[in-house]
Structures are given as C-alpha cells and as structure tokens.
Design an enzyme around this catalytic site. Structure first.
Site, mmCIF file in Angstrom:
data_model
loop_
_atom_site.group_PDB
_atom_site.id
_atom_site.type_symbol
_atom_site.label_atom_id
_atom_site.label_comp_id
_atom_site.label_asym_id
_atom_site.label_seq_id
_atom_site.Cartn_x
_atom_site.Cartn_y
_atom_site.Cartn_z
ATOM 1 N N CYS A 80 0.817 -1.219 0.000
ATOM 2 C CA CYS A 80 0.000 0.000 0.000
ATOM 3 C C CYS A 80 0.850 1.269 0.000
ATOM 4 O O CYS A 80 0.326 2.359 -0.217
ATOM 5 C CB CYS A 80 -0.935 -0.004 1.208
ATOM 6 S SG CYS A 80 -1.882 -1.530 1.344
ATOM 7 N N GLY A 115 -13.012 -9.434 -5.613
ATOM 8 C CA GLY A 115 -13.588 -8.998 -4.346
ATOM 9 C C GLY A 115 -12.921 -9.615 -3.125
ATOM 10 O O GLY A 115 -11.993 -10.406 -3.239
ATOM 11 N N ARG A 187 -22.722 -5.359 8.275
ATOM 12 C CA ARG A 187 -22.270 -6.749 8.488
ATOM 13 C C ARG A 187 -20.933 -6.813 9.234
ATOM 14 O O ARG A 187 -20.018 -6.047 8.938
ATOM 15 C CB ARG A 187 -22.134 -7.425 7.118
ATOM 16 C CG ARG A 187 -21.670 -8.851 7.149
ATOM 17 C CD ARG A 187 -21.671 -9.467 5.752
ATOM 18 N NE ARG A 187 -20.564 -9.040 4.916
ATOM 19 C CZ ARG A 187 -19.318 -9.503 5.004
ATOM 20 N NH1 ARG A 187 -19.012 -10.401 5.927
ATOM 21 N NH2 ARG A 187 -18.381 -9.084 4.186
ATOM 22 N N CYS A 198 -14.400 -0.764 7.434
ATOM 23 C CA CYS A 198 -13.291 -1.238 6.599
ATOM 24 C C CYS A 198 -13.357 -0.474 5.279
ATOM 25 O O CYS A 198 -14.448 -0.258 4.750
ATOM 26 C CB CYS A 198 -13.420 -2.728 6.303
ATOM 27 S SG CYS A 198 -13.621 -3.760 7.770
ATOM 28 N N CYS A 199 -12.205 -0.075 4.740
ATOM 29 C CA CYS A 199 -12.254 0.633 3.463
ATOM 30 C C CYS A 199 -12.842 -0.311 2.420
ATOM 31 O O CYS A 199 -12.628 -1.517 2.487
ATOM 32 C CB CYS A 199 -10.883 1.158 3.065
ATOM 33 S SG CYS A 199 -9.648 -0.101 2.732
#
Lengths: 379, 123
Positions: A80, A115, A187, A198-199
C-alpha cells in the site's frame, strides 16, 4: 540546482469500474497531471509507477499509448506504500540531478480480482493460518478497546466523519454519508470491525503528480516537499504493544525532523484509514495526542473539516476506497489541491503544511512491512 | 553457498499434550515460528514452550459465505507472542485468560495447532 517542486497533479475517479483497466485509469491521471503542469509527455525524463497488484511492467503498460520517447520507467511495489515510495525515489533522483522533470503515478484495478480482502502471500506463516488485514486490525482494536476504555461507538465515529468528508469529494464516486447506527449495524467482518469500518474492498483508481526542478508552467501554485520518508518494519516475535503503531511513530519522527516542524505546525493530514481503528492509532503515532486519547480528540471535532487539524479531508480510504498503488499518490494530490486552494467544498481555510502517511502490510513478524510519510507546503 | 533446512517441527507432544517448540538461535534469541532455513554458521535447537499461554487479543472473522473462524495472539514464555487459530466456545474469553495448545488441521490438510480457552478450575 533548483529545488524539486510538484507542479501538476491528476487523479481519476475512485470507484468500481469493471469495464475499465488499470492502464486506462492511470492514463486519465497522467494526462490530467501533465495538463495541470503545463507540459507534454515528451518533457518527462523518467516515470515512477507505484502498483501493488497489477503484475509485470504496469508502468510501461500504462504509458504505452501515450507517446513517450522510451524514457526510463521504474516500477515500484511496496504494497500500500507503492505510490508514496515511488514519490520518495523520484525526489531522490531529482535532488541528485539525474533528471529535471519526472512523473510519479500509481494505480490498481481491484475490480479484476474478484472482491474480498486484499490478496496476500499464502506462503506467509500468518496468512496460511487465516490472517487477513481486517483481522489484524480487529485484533488491534480489541486490545485498544480493552486497554483504553474506548467503545465500539467511538470506532464507528471515524467512519462517520470520513464519509461526511468524502461526500464533498467528487472523485469518491460511491461514498455515502452514514450514521453511527448504520455503521455499527453493517455486516460484521472481523469483530469489532463492521463492513462500514473497513475501506471498500473493490475500488479502482489512479493518481499522478509531476515534479520538476525547472520553472513551473503549471496552472496552480507549486508545492514543496518538506519531508519524504520511507521506513520498513522491524522484525519482532516478542510481546510488543499492538495498540502502538511503531513504524508510523518512527517514520513520523524522521519526517518531523527532516521538515524541522512538529505536529502542532500541521494544517491537515491524510492518513491510512484502511480501518476505523487505524485512524485512532495513527493520531497517537503522529503525535496529535497522547496514548489513549485518540477517541477524545476525534470527539472534540478537532480532526473534522472546520476543526483544528482536519484528518482525511478527502474522505480517506474509508470514503474513497483503496487501490493500493494509487493511495499514496492520491493523498499527495489531496494535500496539493488543499494547499493550492482548489479543494472545492472540502477546502480547508488557509492551509500551510500538510502531512500524508501510508503503510503497507501483510507479512508476519513486523508491525507493518512499509510506511511512508510526506510533509508538503505551498512553495 | 551454505544453507540447510532447520528440520524440526514447530509442534511436539510431551506425552500428555500438544506443545509448541521455539528455536534457540546461535545468537541466544528464542524464535517462534522457527526459521525455515539456516544460513552460513547459524545454528538453532528446538526449545519446548509451555502448553499454556495468555490471550493477548483475538477476533472472529466472518468471511460471508464461509463459516466464521477466530484468530488470536497469545503470549508464551521466553517473551514470545504466537499467532494462531482460536477455538471458541459460547462465552467470549477475557484478555489475559489462559489458553492451551491443541492440534488443529489447516485447510490444506496439514496438521497444525490452535488455541483453546482453559476452564479456570482446570487451569
């Protein structure tokens, strides 16, 4: 030799674009940045490309159609921190006199990966046993809540704030404002982190900046890089405090020393809020408050737009998403636009100095594998 | 080039229960997990760890369609902190409470370990 300055910035929309490619997104950002800098692609002597998940030769693939003259392309994968590390290397080359004008860009296209959490090396000891990034930060959150009496509601408020910022940012294409209750009711991903803490996992995007030691031909006021730091994780198998972001604290110390400033001098921060808990840990690691006081700082409104030290005025990763190669460069684009007074509805009043921080993780034995911090000011 | 496999398992059974084994490196440091390879003059010998550790932190992951699973960081002797699966019962465990090492099979079929809360009256 003149000081290298950022003279042009460009950014694509951040969103889900399954019909596009990372090359196309990068080209949008590159063309934007070149136009903003008032130069042509042939004026660029080297290209630095941050990319984490695109495979071989991402920079050359992105540049192939743009009519470059075969100049050097450096591909940098530092997870990242890829884009921010690319900027660090570009600055070194400019300061060494190797080049006079370079372009730094970063991109990733997560729509193509199917995903879920960011893929990690399955030969890694922890990853083979079920570790994913949300779980690592959830465990840090569990301990932080235990040690400092912070609540799940406090965590959720980070997401509420950054989404409130993000709806003011036109490139954060699917950011929606959410209430604390909606964040908590989403969720569960890794307890105590819910989905909206969460991003977004599947986001595509690219960003680019032009740096030059030549006189600026750019549309906006140039931006000076006061500090550029890249650090790597220290190998530790012992009982460290997981509520302390050691690598960020270390990198921040070096960045403040290099810039000759402290956290009290900053007008704004873009930081790596991949998860709500991350933002709280980084408030403390960056010296905005003492240990255990991050939730109070957030609750005070100091880190909200209009507050003393707005954090993630762009909406951060929680609002924009996190194509890892692009994130570090996108943070720099946001700071530049703020310093240049062209951040639109999210404009901070009279900003003078901004800091951006991005980490890179996913291997056992280190707090994080990489961390990069930059401090920018209007030239 | 001098490179050799470490060659010892990170697990053992002491006759009564499953235990984890660290590695005493030639510099005097005890590591877990043990190194995969030894480079040059480096040596390492297995060191059995306590069957009981203290829960530093944990989470339960909810992958969506797949079943939920729990993960933990557990503190052991020699100052080691070890990551692994956590097998939870009904009640959430307290941080700092005791967990024991038990056999656990990874998804690829490899025999590995997990942690399991210790009933306080059995600890």
């Amino acid at each position: 030799m003149n000081e290298p300055l950022i003279t042009g910035v460009g950014i694509s929309d951040f969103g889900r674009f399954p019909d596009l490619t990372e090359e196309a997104l990068a080209q949008v950002a590159i063309i934007d940045a070149l136009a903003d800098a008032g130069i042509a692609v042939k004026d660029v002597q080297a290209f630095y490309c941050g990319n984490a998940l695109g495979g071989h030769l991402p920079g050359q693939r992105a540049l192939r159609d743009l009519g470059t003259g075969g100049e050097a392309v450096y591909n940098i994968d530092n997870a990242c921190s890829s884009g921010a590390t690319a900027l660090n290397l570009a600055l070194s080359a400019l300061r060494a006199g190797q080049y006079e004008t370079v372009l730094v860009f970063g991109m990733d296209h997560l729509s193509g990966l199917g995903g879920g959490a960011l893929p990690m090396n399955q030969r890694d000891w922890n990853n083979r046993r079920g570790m994913i990034m949300p779980a690592l930060y959830a465990m840090r959150a569990t301990r932080y809540l235990h040690d400092f009496g912070v609540t799940r509601e406090d965590l959720a408020d980070v997401s509420v704030k950054n989404r409130r910022h993000g709806v003011l940012n036109p490139i954060a294409t699917f950011c929606k404002e959410m209430t604390r209750e909606e964040v908590l009711a989403s969720r569960m991903v890794a307890d105590p982190l819910t989905l909206l803490q969460c991003c977004p996992a599947v986001v595509d995007g690219a960003a680019a900046v032009v740096l030059t030691t030549r006189p600026s031909a750019g549309a906006a006021r140039p931006v000076r890089v006061r500090a550029s730091i890249v650090q790597s994780g220290v190998f530790e198998v012992n009982q460290t405090d997981m509520t302390e972001a050691e690598i960020t604290r270390r990198a921040a110390h070096l960045a403040y020393e290099q810039a000759g400033v402290g956290p009290q001098d900053l007008s704004m921060i873009e930081l790596h809020d991949a998860f709500t808990i991350s933002e709280l840990l980084y408030y403390e690691a960056l010296g905005l408050c003492r240990r255990g006081e991050a939730a109070s700082l957030l609750a005070s409104g100091a880190t909200t737009l209009g507050g003393r030290i707005p954090v993630n005025p762009s909406g951060g990763l929680l609002a924009k998403g996190h194509p890892p190669g692009a994130t570090g460069v996108a943070q720099v684009v946001e700071l530049c636009e703020q310093l240049q007074g062209r951040a639109g509805k999210r404009q901070i009043a009279d900003p003078r100095l901004g800091l951006c921080q991005v980490t890179g993780g996913g291997i056992w034995g280190v707090d994080h594998a990489a961390c990069s911090i930059h401090i920018l000011e209007a030239a | 080039m001098r490179i050799s496999k470490y060659g010892h398992s990170h697990m053992a059974n002491d006759g009564q229960q499953t235990i984890l084994c660290g590695a005493l490196m030639s510099q005097g440091e005890i590591r877990f997990p043990p190194p995969e390879f030894l480079i040059g003059d480096e040596t390492a010998t297995p060191v059995p760890l306590s069957p009981i550790g203290q829960l530093y932190t944990y989470t339960t992951v909810h992958p969506g369609k797949a079943p939920a699973y729990s993960l933990a960081m557990v503190d052991f002797d020699h100052g080691l902190r070890i990551f692994g699966r956590l097998l939870l019962g009904e009640a959430p465990p307290a941080l700092g409470s005791n967990v024991r090492v038990v056999p656990f099979t990874l998804s690829e079929g490899e025999i590995d370990f997990a942690f399991e809360p210790v009933e306080e009256d059995a600890a």
